[in-house]
Write a protein that holds these residues in place. Structure first.
Motif: not given
Length: 364
Positions: A45-47, A219-232
């Motif tokens: 995720g971003p900073n 991969l688990v993508i986090v933005e703004g404290g939430r999961v926005v996407q996940e998967g291989d």
């Protein structure tokens, strides 16, 4: 960008089952995370996305305000049940970004520290430390202190220290960020080998997509404290769902309304290879974008006028940022850029290959 591919798949009940709800200042984290035995999951995720807060919560350095953290069937943090296990009593090993080796201790005693804290006598702890240093290729460096080690050697000592306590959960916080480019390549390969042998769950926090794609199964993508996407890696890179993920995998991404092979994005109707109906994302790589000094003959589909915003080197090509009715990035050869005499403010025509334009539903 491609991944090395998952080494294994978790089955049945996950080793780590967590709903991390925590507040830090005005920031709220709300992330669900499940990791199987032997599985490596990367938090990307971003900073400011919440990656470090999540890692601190898993380590016990930041208590949850709600949710739960269960490891191997045992609650380590459950606010509604008034359960909280302090960091030193958790079966968790941590490799911090700056390694945080004890400067006054040798490599051997750094690795022996955890076993000693857990009750092993000095002799047994040192024997275990020597075994781990041998395993990470540092048998001849046992007496050296951190200042006498290279960055790659210090990283391996930190990994050995974390694994010496046989953690059920291994946490890696930007483990390669402090290394130079050459050392990073070799250390990444070495780390991949050790993670493949770790029987517990592993959570890797990183901002580097290459580290995530090489080291992680999922991969688990986090933005703004939430999961926005996940998967291989294949699923995430094929169908990005936010601008951050699209930039991560090197795609142009826009959202619009689809009716068959046509996707209306703002004032433009793009033709895609996929048939979709309803709200949809449309994505295409910068390499699929061609630039022309005038409108292409024959009025091919997916064309529009644009303005050059900037030009910068990108590998063997030049990355051209374009403004206009649909902002996009294009990759062109230096020869093509010279022929077009590209410069900021210049007007050009964009043509995107329909065969390389993918569309997919927003909700899928």
């Amino acid at each position: 960008m491609t991944a090395a591919g998952p080494r294994r798949r978790a089955a049945g009940t996950p080793l780590l089952d967590a709903h991390l709800a925590a507040d830090r200042g005005g920031f709220h984290l709300d992330v669900a995370l499940r990791v199987g035995a032997g599985e490596v999951v990367a938090l990307l995720g971003p900073n400011g996305a919440g990656k470090t807060t999540a890692l601190r919560a898993l380590a016990g350095l930041h208590p949850l305000t709600a949710g739960h953290l269960t490891l191997d069937g045992v609650d380590l943090d459950r606010p509604d049940g008034r359960v909280w296990v302090p960091p030193e009593r958790r079966p968790v090993g941590v490799v911090f970004q700056d390694y945080l080796l004890f400067p006054h201790l040798s490599a051997r005693d750094n690795v022996a520290f955890g076993p000693r804290r857990r009750g092993a006598d000095r002799r047994a702890a040192r024997a275990l430390a020597d075994a781990w240093l041998d395993r990470v290729g540092l048998a001849g460096h046992a007496r050296r202190r951190p200042r006498q080690l290279s960055g790659g050697q210090a990283q391996r000592v930190a990994l050995a220290r974390a694994l010496a306590v046989e953690p059920t959960l291994l946490l890696l916080d930007e483990p390669l960020a402090a290394l130079d480019a050459r050392t990073r390549v070799d250390t990444r390969a070495e780390l991949h080998r050790h993670l493949g042998a770790h029987p517990g769950a592993t959570v890797l926090v990183t901002h580097d997509p290459l580290d995530a794609l090489v080291l992680a199964d999922r991969l688990v993508i986090v933005e703004g404290g939430r999961v926005v996407q996940e998967g291989d890696a294949a699923a995430v890179t094929a169908r990005p769902r936010t601008d951050y993920v699209a930039r991560l995998v090197g795609l142009n991404l826009h959202r619009g309304h689809a009716d068959g092979h046509r996707v209306q994005v703002g004032p433009l109707a793009l033709t895609a290879v996929d048939r979709v109906v309803g709200e949809a994302f449309v994505a295409f790589p910068p390499a699929a974008v061609a630039l022309h000094p005038a409108r292409p003959d024959g009025s091919p589909r997916n064309t529009w006028p644009a303005t050059v915003v900037g030009v910068q080197r990108h590998g063997d090509h030049l990355r051209v940022e374009l403004g206009g009715p649909l902002p996009v990035s294009a990759d062109v050869t230096p020869a093509a850029a010279a022929a077009l005499r590209l410069r900021p403010g210049q007007q050009v025509w964009v043509a995107v290959k329909a065969a390389e334009t993918r569309a997919y539903p927003v909700g899928s």
